[in-house]
Design a protein around this motif. Structure first.
Motif, PDB file in Angstrom:
ATOM      1  N   UNK A  52       0.822  -1.211   0.000  1.00 13.70           N
ATOM      2  CA  UNK A  52       0.000   0.000   0.000  1.00 13.70           C
ATOM      3  C   UNK A  52       0.857   1.262   0.000  1.00 13.70           C
ATOM      4  N   UNK A 312      -7.297  -3.557  -4.982  1.00 12.86           N
ATOM      5  CA  UNK A 312      -8.241  -2.444  -5.020  1.00 12.86           C
ATOM      6  C   UNK A 312      -7.429  -1.188  -5.325  1.00 12.86           C
ATOM      7  N   UNK A 319      -1.651   1.210  -4.781  1.00 15.41           N
ATOM      8  CA  UNK A 319      -2.918   0.517  -4.550  1.00 15.41           C
ATOM      9  C   UNK A 319      -3.500   0.818  -3.163  1.00 15.41           C
ATOM     10  N   UNK A 320      -4.822   0.740  -3.080  1.00 12.42           N
ATOM     11  CA  UNK A 320      -5.513   0.939  -1.812  1.00 12.42           C
ATOM     12  C   UNK A 320      -5.357  -0.319  -0.942  1.00 12.42           C
ATOM     13  N   UNK A 321      -5.386  -1.464  -1.603  1.00 13.77           N
ATOM     14  CA  UNK A 321      -5.294  -2.719  -0.845  1.00 13.77           C
ATOM     15  C   UNK A 321      -4.824  -3.823  -1.789  1.00 13.77           C
ATOM     16  N   UNK A 323      -4.336  -8.025  -1.482  1.00 13.84           N
ATOM     17  CA  UNK A 323      -4.525  -9.193  -0.611  1.00 13.84           C
ATOM     18  C   UNK A 323      -4.032 -10.432  -1.358  1.00 13.84           C
TER      19      UNK A 323
ATOM     20  N   UNK B  59     -11.155 -10.972   2.377  1.00 18.72           N
ATOM     21  CA  UNK B  59     -10.311  -9.777   2.401  1.00 18.72           C
ATOM     22  C   UNK B  59     -10.918  -8.744   3.337  1.00 18.72           C
ATOM     23  N   UNK B 143      -5.450   1.861   8.024  1.00 18.07           N
ATOM     24  CA  UNK B 143      -4.723   2.920   7.320  1.00 18.07           C
ATOM     25  C   UNK B 143      -3.982   3.850   8.269  1.00 18.07           C
TER      26      UNK B 143
END
Lengths: 410, 163
Positions: A52, A312, A319-321, A323, B59, B143
């Motif tokens: 991230x 994502x 990227x935001x996420x 996995x 997720x 975050x």
């Protein structure tokens, strides 16, 4: 006094029979394993969080290092998800080259597994033979990509290297050599009685249990579960080639060996088809640095089974996420079931039979201290006391035995 | 393509509240945002009646005010339906799906460790993937979490304190 018929044995995280750190707590009744618990996480490196904080192109190299054996499976799974979000159309030639490297990787991984399996059952000649032959494909990968592992082949929008007609010829020659050797290994696995007897009825996993517990890859296919992402949810160039999904109904370690050696033959066939049909043209398209907001689920049949990446995007260059669900995470839970009612001596081969890759599985934090501080030093006695206390808290206590045998520890 | 549309229609017919919430991204890829209070019935229907019998992964997402949880469910024929639920960040409580998929055990422990979800019905067991001595209340995939948050030190000291 504790029940002497049941003994708890910690197995790992550091153990000579395990190639990577994972921890099993085995409850034994004599030689038999009555129950097995698994503790993972020793290889957790914080990769998802790190992704991230880096750009997509940096992440590509990071994700490739999730695993040392099936590195291409992670980078392809990731890059396909990113390309889906960005709406990129990848040149056909690039798609074929990706698939080519994927199958070469499967060949090296399965040969590696066969050697490890031989080693775990005391058949070290098989280890020496297979690893010698594996060098053929390793040399090929080094010649094509510049590296034996972590090939750096993928980039967002295609692949970074093309192959020459001479290289294509070398690949075909290598496939002939490996095919001949693999015919010999098929003979060894299916005819050598010592090996058959050692592997049969070990690590049993019924069809129903394989489905119910969510086994993937050769582990599932050796229990008759006819699933393969390459056929069921085709990606890359798999729609353009024909191959058989190998299954077996032995439901034990023997079946897993059979599935893998036969999958090698399919891999040689796929490589030949790819080279025969290899389209001309560019190998990359220009990709944007910033990826538009969106999400994608990528799926990939790694040598060990289904690999899943979820990406994502939020419109920036990071990227935001991200996995990652590596195949071993799905299979390791099956191992605890396979070990139950088996013998302690079978443990190494049962664990090895899923072809575990715990660095993939854990992927994610070595606890790095944000501020430098003096390293802590433990003396040998302190370390020993710490270890004894750690296990004692978890119900493993050798105090009684130590007293009996006069080891002096309390 | 027709197959995904059929599945979309079936889902919306059964659960009208999913009207315009089910999205087909491409062949074999579908996404649905499900209200958290309805997830139990939707999940049951999707798994049992619509044959999404494979749980690919779970997720966890940090969405700011809320935490998101995605179940990536696949059919044997290759379609993947991703169900997204959002729960308040202050009280991220979800139900365990281990009664359907025993393999969900580690996937759920992962979102507990890394994002601070509370999963009801998850049997006590080893944590995953963080070390046993990891300080409480530190969720690395949120975050607002930075590695600096650990300057008090994890590892051995805290573990001894926990014990």
């Amino acid at each position: 006094m504790a029940d002497r018929r049941r003994v708890n044995i910690p197995f790992g995280p550091q153990h000579p029979a395990l190639k990577e750190p994972e921890s099993f707590l085995l409850t034994l009744g004599g030689e038999k394993i009555l129950a097995a618990g698994v503790r993972l996480g020793y290889n957790h490196r914080g990769i998802e969080k790190a992704c991230e904080e880096r750009t997509y192109i940096q992440d590509l190299y990071l994700v490739e290092r999730v695993c040392g054996i099936c590195s291409h499976s992670h980078s392809t799974c990731f890059v396909q998800a990113v390309e889906e979000i960005a709406g990129l159309q990848i040149p056909k030639r690039a798609v074929y080259l990706r698939t080519l490297i994927a199958e070469l990787e499967r060949i090296h991984s399965h040969l590696l597994w066969l050697g490890v399996a031989g080693h775990e059952v005391g058949f070290d000649t098989l280890l020496m033979y297979t690893w010698r032959d594996r060098e053929v494909v390793m040399d090929l990968l080094a010649a094509l990509t510049g590296n034996r592992v972590n090939y750096g082949m993928n980039t967002i929008g295609g692949v970074r290297r093309d192959i020459t007609p001479e290289q294509a010829g070398q690949i075909l020659t290598a496939m002939d050599v490996l095919e001949e050797r693999t015919r010999y290994y098929i003979g060894v696995v299916t005819e050598e009685t010592t090996l058959i007897n050692r592997l049969s009825n070990v690590g049993k996993l019924s069809y129903d249990d394989a489905v119910h517990l969510g086994a993937v890859g050769p582990t599932a296919r050796a229990s008759g579960v006819d699933r393969d992402v390459r056929r069921d949810d085709p990606y890359a160039a798999y729609e353009d080639v024909s191959f058989k999904v190998i299954t077996d109904t032995h439901c034990d370690v023997y079946g897993r060996a059979v599935v893998r050696v036969l999958e090698l033959m399919e891999a040689y066939s796929i490589v030949r088809q790819l080279l025969k049909k290899l389209p001309d043209g560019p190998v990359t398209v220009k990709a944007p640095r910033k990826i538009p907001a969106g999400e994608a689920v990528g799926r990939y049949e790694a040598p060990r089974g289904e690999n899943v990446h979820y990406v994502k995007a939020n419109g920036t260059d990071k990227p935001e996420r991200v996995k990652v669900r590596a195949p071993t995470l799905a299979n390791v839970q099956v191992v605890a079931h396979m070990l139950k009612d088996g013998y302690l001596a079978d443990m190494p081969i049962v664990v090895a039979a899923i072809d575990p890759c715990f660095s993939c599985t854990d992927r994610l934090i070595a606890v790095a201290h944000a501020e430098p501080r003096p390293p802590e030093t433990l003396t040998w006695d302190e370390l020993r006391t710490y270890g004894i206390d750690w296990y004692r808290k978890r119900g493993v206590d050798f105090t009684h035995l130590n007293r009996t045998f006069g080891n002096g520890a309390t | 393509m027709a197959d995904e549309q059929t599945l979309q229609v079936q889902l919306v017919e059964k659960f009208p509240f999913l009207h315009e919430k089910v999205r087909i991204q491409r062949v074999r890829r579908m996404y649905a945002a499900v209200p958290a209070e309805n997830i139990a019935e939707v999940f049951d229907h999707v798994v049992k009646e619509m044959k999404f019998s494979i749980l690919c992964a779970i997720t966890g997402l940090d969405q700011g005010e809320t935490l998101g949880l995605q179940y990536h469910l696949a059919r044997v024929s290759g379609e993947i339906l991703t169900l997204l639920i959002s729960v308040p960040r202050q009280q991220p409580v979800v139900r365990s799906v281990t009664p359907y998929f025993p393999a969900a055990d580690v996937y759920e422990r992962e979102v507990v460790d890394l994002l601070g979800f509370q999963v009801q019905g998850l049997v006590p067991g080893n944590r995953y993937p963080l070390p046993d001595g990891w300080p409480a209340g530190q969720y690395p995939l949120r975050k607002d979490w930075k590695a600096d948050s650990l300057k008090q030190g994890g590892g051995k000291k805290n573990e001894v304190a926990d014990g």
